[in-house]
Design an enzyme around this catalytic site. Structure first.
Site, PDB file in Angstrom:
ATOM      1  N   ASP A  97       0.639  -0.817   0.113  1.00 35.07           N
ATOM      2  CA  ASP A  97      -0.026   0.220   0.254  1.00 35.07           C
ATOM      3  C   ASP A  97       1.187   0.773   0.019  1.00 35.07           C
ATOM      4  OD1 ASP A  97      -2.205  -1.815   0.065  1.00 35.07           O
ATOM      5  OD2 ASP A  97      -2.472  -1.611   2.052  1.00 35.07           O
ATOM      6  N   LYS A 120      -2.341   1.725  -7.064  1.00 39.74           N
ATOM      7  CA  LYS A 120      -2.254   1.952  -8.805  1.00 39.74           C
ATOM      8  C   LYS A 120      -1.265   0.364  -9.667  1.00 39.74           C
ATOM      9  CE  LYS A 120       0.890   4.020 -10.915  1.00 39.74           C
ATOM     10  NZ  LYS A 120       2.602   4.654 -10.959  1.00 39.74           N
ATOM     11  N   MET A 164      -8.624   8.708   9.563  1.00 39.36           N
ATOM     12  CA  MET A 164      -9.380   8.976   8.262  1.00 39.36           C
ATOM     13  C   MET A 164     -10.964   9.258   8.260  1.00 39.36           C
ATOM     14  SD  MET A 164      -9.321   4.534   7.270  1.00 39.36           S
ATOM     15  CE  MET A 164     -10.374   3.683   8.507  1.00 39.36           C
TER      16      MET A 164
END
Ligand code: SAH
Length: 526
Positions: free
Chosen positions: A42, A64, A179
């Protein structure tokens, strides 16, 4: 079902990378990474660790994919299962701890279902370690005796939200929200509505434990606005509780002189590791921008000739002017079929202790070490030993190096054979992140370990070093300092001991003596 196939059984390690500082991975995690054949990583917290994987390892950025889309969790799981099934040693590298909002549990369960062995290696979660890096202890005697780690991903205004903010609001002393940057306002409101005092200290730590770390502090009532004004962005930790008020006291920058300083390292990548390690050990954040790249310029015939003359004891001295000269010459000597025995009857001079160290690593002891990292020092020493006239001297060196040494040796009557080995040139391309940090004036300290690093950095920056005008400039020795001065960056610190350790010690002492302590706001005392 027993497998009778010949494919060896693979193994997957779910490894926690820690919050960002590459030193925060566990020893077990790094060992797994160093043996990996496939690494699925990650983005968050892992970028500087990827280099630990073996050279031939397949590196897959889960953030990606080939067509530039982010892999879904199902795709990631399928990927690690697939490589595990193919018999590979797979490391699944995740930011922080794999089981703290990392979906590591799902991946481990899927591997178990697929019959692929898996080992989970915990990591330092940003919720605790990232906060600490920002100067906030998650618990503190007399201040906080409990904490909760909460996802801020869910919309607190939706009735079906899984997080019970109103109950959490007063249930624990420290609330750490991951988050949550996009929903600060809603979360803060929900906590206040749940009964938490609006004046409760609160803080945000963005990109904790990296050179980009930023901190904003306020109260539950003000923090959303403070964050907006400060431009705080994800990834960030949102902490609510009295421990947030300890930040000004426990700010790492207050605890050690180099902590939190962004230090530009301009050596070649191969040479920068010692400096980077020494800086990191004191809490500084090295920004590596190699300003030199060694381009070997070796004439094999010249090396063969030097070897013959060395072995025939025709040279009285060999003078090494840099660690690079030692390394390239010894490599080439080896390639030419020779080894250290070539120096049996030859005196060895090292200019500067770093050069002597490079010789020592090759099993060669310098007979003479110039105290100063300048050619004049060695010259005086050699000339002082007496009869230099007629001596034959080998001088392995860089193309375009300073002429003082060979000129003066010749004037003193020596026969000097210069052996050009490499060119220290600016690299073809510099790491864009590091370049941007310099251009944006984000560098606190710039280190120069050779004159060519100064000159090449200027070249890399288009001839203009003014972006570094407010940085503290540190040079390893007086000649380098002179070059820095000439190019418009007068040094603040010139090391007395011309080694990496000497340079860092001088920097530490300078910063310690000049820094104004980060003041403690009244009312925030322990
Ligand atoms: N497994 C991770 C958390 C993954 S969720 C861990 O244990 O840390 C991702 C969230 O973690 C981010 O949105 C942010 O809130 C937090 N985070 C991770 N690394 C961080 C860092 N270096 N600085 C600040 N927040 C971080």
């Amino acid at each position: 079902m027993a497998s009778t196939s010949n494919t060896p059984l693979g193994h997957v390690w779910l490894v926690g990378a820690g919050p960002g500082d590459p030193g925060y991975i566990t020893v077990a995690g790094r060992d797994a990474l160093r043996r990996a054949e496939v690494v699925v990583y990650d983005r968050l917290g892992t970028s500087e660790l990827i280099g630990e994987a073996p050279a031939g390892a397949l590196l897959i950025d889960a953030g990606k994919a080939a067509d530039n889309h982010t892999l879904t969790q199902d795709e990631i799981t399928a990927l690690i299962v697939e490589h595990g099934r193919a018999g590979k040693r797979v490391v699944r590298l995740k930011g922080g701890d794999p089981y703290v909002f990392g979906r590591g549990g799902e991946e481990a369960a899927a591997l178990a279902d697929a019959g692929i062995p898996c080992t989970v290696i915990p990591g330092i979660t940003s919720a605790i370690g990232g906060l600490a890096a920002g100067g906030i202890p998650v618990t503190h005697r007399g201040v906080a005796t409990s904490f909760a780690v909460i996802t801020g991903h869910e919309d607190p205004t939706k009735p079906e939200a899984g997080v019970h903010w109103e109950r959490l609001a007063t249930a624990v002393d420290t609330l750490v929200v991951l988050m949550g940057v996009g929903r600060l306002d809603g979360i803060a409101r929900a906590l206040i509505e749940g009964g938490r005092d609006a004046s409760t200290p609160a803080a945000l730590v963005q990109e904790a434990s990296t050179p980009r770390q930023r901190i904003a502090t306020g109260t539950l009532a003000t923090i959303a606005q403070v964050a907006q004004d400060a431009g705080i962005k994800a990834p960030a930790l949102f902490v609510v509780g009295d421990v947030a008020a300890l930040q000004s006291t426990l700010d790492p920058r207050r605890l050690a002189p180099l902590a939190g300083k962004r230090v530009l390292v301009t050596r070649t990548r191969a040479q920068s590791s010692t400096l980077v390690d020494v800086l990191r050990a004191e809490g500084a954040w090295p920004v590596v921008l190699p300003a030199i790249e060694l381009e070997r310029r070796v004439d094999p015939a010249a090396v063969a000739k030097a070897r013959t003359l060395l072995e025939a004891s025709d040279y009285r001295w060999t003078i090494f002017t840099s660690a690079n000269a030692v390394d390239v010459f010894m490599d080439e000597l080896w390639e030419a079929g020779g080894d250290t025995r070539a120096f049996r009857d030859v005196g060895i001079c090292a200019i500067g202790p770093g050069t002597a160290q490079a010789l020592a690593r090759r099993g060669l002891r310098a007979d003479v070490v110039a105290e100063e990292s300048i050619s004049e020092g060695i010259l005086t020493m050699l000339v002082d030993t007496g009869k230099i006239t007629g001596w034959r001297v080998l001088l392995p060196r860089a193309e375009g190096g300073r002429e003082v040494l060979p000129d003066r040796l010749r004037e003193a009557g020596a026969v000097v054979d210069e052996l050009t080995l490499y060119l220290a040139a600016p690299p073809a391309e510099a790491p864009p992140e590091a370049l941007a940090a310099v251009r944006n004036g984000e560098i606190d300290v710039v280190t120069f370990t050779s004159s060519s690093t100064v000159r090449n950095l200027a070249t890399l920056l288009g001839g203009d070093l003014s972006a570094l005008a407010s940085a503290t400039v540190v040079c390893i020795g007086p000649i380098v300092a002179e070059t820095a001065r000439e190019l418009g960056l007068p040094p603040h610190v010139v090391a007395e001991e011309h080694t990496i350790e000497g340079m860092v010690a001088a920097l530490r002492a300078y910063v310690h003596s000049t820094s104004t302590p980060i003041s403690q706001t009244p009312g925030q005392a322990l």
